[in-house]
Design an enzyme around this catalytic site. Structure first.
Site, short mmCIF file in Angstrom:
data_model
loop_
_atom_site.label_atom_id
_atom_site.label_comp_id
_atom_site.label_asym_id
_atom_site.label_seq_id
_atom_site.Cartn_x
_atom_site.Cartn_y
_atom_site.Cartn_z
N SER A 21 37.78 122.56 -33.17
CA SER A 21 38.10 122.75 -31.65
C SER A 21 38.43 124.35 -30.91
CB SER A 21 38.88 122.07 -31.52
OG SER A 21 39.23 122.33 -29.30
N HIS A 78 34.27 121.02 -31.79
CA HIS A 78 34.69 120.40 -31.11
C HIS A 78 34.72 121.29 -29.32
CE1 HIS A 78 36.72 116.96 -29.74
NE2 HIS A 78 37.38 117.40 -29.29
N ASP A 137 36.12 121.12 -25.53
CA ASP A 137 37.03 120.32 -25.05
C ASP A 137 36.33 120.23 -23.10
OD1 ASP A 137 39.05 119.07 -26.47
OD2 ASP A 137 39.50 120.90 -27.43
N MET A 163 36.98 119.82 -19.27
CA MET A 163 38.84 119.26 -18.76
C MET A 163 37.84 119.86 -17.21
SD MET A 163 41.79 120.84 -20.63
CE MET A 163 42.30 120.50 -22.94
N HIS A 171 34.09 115.85 -25.97
CA HIS A 171 35.27 115.37 -25.63
C HIS A 171 35.41 116.04 -24.32
CE1 HIS A 171 39.82 115.09 -26.12
NE2 HIS A 171 39.06 114.03 -25.54
N MET A 229 37.40 114.94 -20.96
CA MET A 229 38.84 114.97 -20.25
C MET A 229 38.83 115.15 -19.17
SD MET A 229 41.42 116.71 -23.18
CE MET A 229 40.16 117.46 -23.58
N MET A 263 43.93 110.16 -29.38
CA MET A 263 44.53 111.38 -28.65
C MET A 263 46.61 111.25 -29.70
SD MET A 263 43.16 113.57 -26.94
CE MET A 263 44.24 114.67 -27.14
N GLY A 313 44.77 117.81 -22.46
CA GLY A 313 44.97 118.60 -20.67
C GLY A 313 45.62 119.57 -22.08
N GLY A 335 46.23 123.11 -25.67
CA GLY A 335 45.57 123.28 -27.21
C GLY A 335 48.07 123.70 -27.14
N GLY A 336 47.53 123.80 -29.18
CA GLY A 336 48.87 124.02 -29.99
C GLY A 336 49.96 122.89 -29.49
N ASP A 352 42.93 113.71 -32.32
CA ASP A 352 42.32 115.54 -32.14
C ASP A 352 43.91 115.56 -31.38
OD1 ASP A 352 42.60 117.50 -30.13
OD2 ASP A 352 40.55 116.45 -29.09
N GLY A 353 44.83 116.58 -31.80
CA GLY A 353 46.11 116.82 -31.33
C GLY A 353 46.95 117.49 -32.17
N GLY A 365 42.14 122.67 -34.35
CA GLY A 365 42.36 123.95 -32.78
C GLY A 365 43.12 125.22 -33.04
N SER A 366 44.58 125.59 -32.68
CA SER A 366 44.76 126.41 -33.65
C SER A 366 45.20 126.62 -34.64
CB SER A 366 46.21 126.29 -32.71
OG SER A 366 47.06 124.66 -33.30
#
Length: 224
Positions: free
Chosen positions: A8, A32, A34, A36, A65, A67, A136, A141, A143-144, A174-175, A196-197
């Site tokens: 991500s 990926h 995101d 938003m 994705h 959102m 999810m 909403g 990351g991290g 994801d998450g 992501g992170s």
């Protein structure tokens, strides 16, 4: 199916996204993205013009994705902009079958995402209309966030539903996906991992992707 890794860019450097995508290109399967809108989720990230430009410069296919509120209206434009996979949220869509068919007609894989508290069972009959389900494993909403283990039973139920249906549906999570959670999500049935992170927080993002892929492969081998 071999596990795919979709890093991500929410955790990447937004001042140079082309370079950030290039850093993962040697190792990842997807990018990926995101999207938003500060309505469906409180955060605001990137939109259609950036996705369109990323699709032009990325060596990897874009996994968008959304959102966002009103995906029925906006999601087809992301497919037209070049996204190879477009995922809308079950909680935001009005006509999921119609939207999935529109995305496929525009050349994109059609995905549907479910928040942690949204059950999979009401959507079982939609599986033939979808190419991917995204569960999810954090609240959408930001990351991290910390991985929510409470989603694992739903992930297992979803894998069982997909297997029984015979549909060729990828199962994405994801998450909070990182080295200490990969084994759990793969064991539960995930085959597309968003990170992501765990990727962009590493000194070498491509090597971080390779490390996650190795852990996923080991988890799959242990299941065999």
């Amino acid at each position: 199916m071999t596990v795919q890794i979709s890093p991500s860019i929410l955790s990447a450097d937004f001042t140079d996204l082309a370079r950030e995508v290039a850093r993962i290109a040697p190792a990842a399967d997807w990018v990926h993205v995101d999207v938003m809108d500060a309505h469906f989720v409180p955060n605001l990230t990137i939109g259609l013009p950036v996705v369109e430009r990323l699709a032009q410069v990325s060596e990897l296919p874009l996994d968008c994705h959304l959102m966002i509120a009103d995906p029925d209206r906006w999601a087809p434009s992301y497919a037209e902009a070049g996204a190879r996979s477009v995922t809308f949220h079950a909680e935001a869509v009005s006509a999921p079958v119609r939207l999935a068919r529109e995305l496929r007609a525009r050349g994109a894989r059609a995905g549907m995402a479910l928040n942690p508290a949204t059950p999979i069972e009401p959507y079982a009959d939609l599986l033939p209309e979808l190419d991917m389900l995204l569960l999810m494993t954090v609240e959408p909403g930001f990351g991290g966030q910390k991985f929510l283990d409470l989603v694992l039973p739903k992930l297992r139920r979803t894998r069982e539903l997909v297997s029984r249906s015979g549909a060729q549906v990828w199962l994405q999570v994801d998450g909070g996906v990182a080295a200490d959670t990969v084994e759990r999500v793969v064991e539960a049935g995930a085959d597309v991992l968003v990170a992501g992170s765990a990727v962009y927080g590493a000194e070498d993002p491509a090597e971080a992707v390779r490390g996650l892929r190795q852990l996923a492969a080991q988890a799959q081998t242990a299941q065999a």
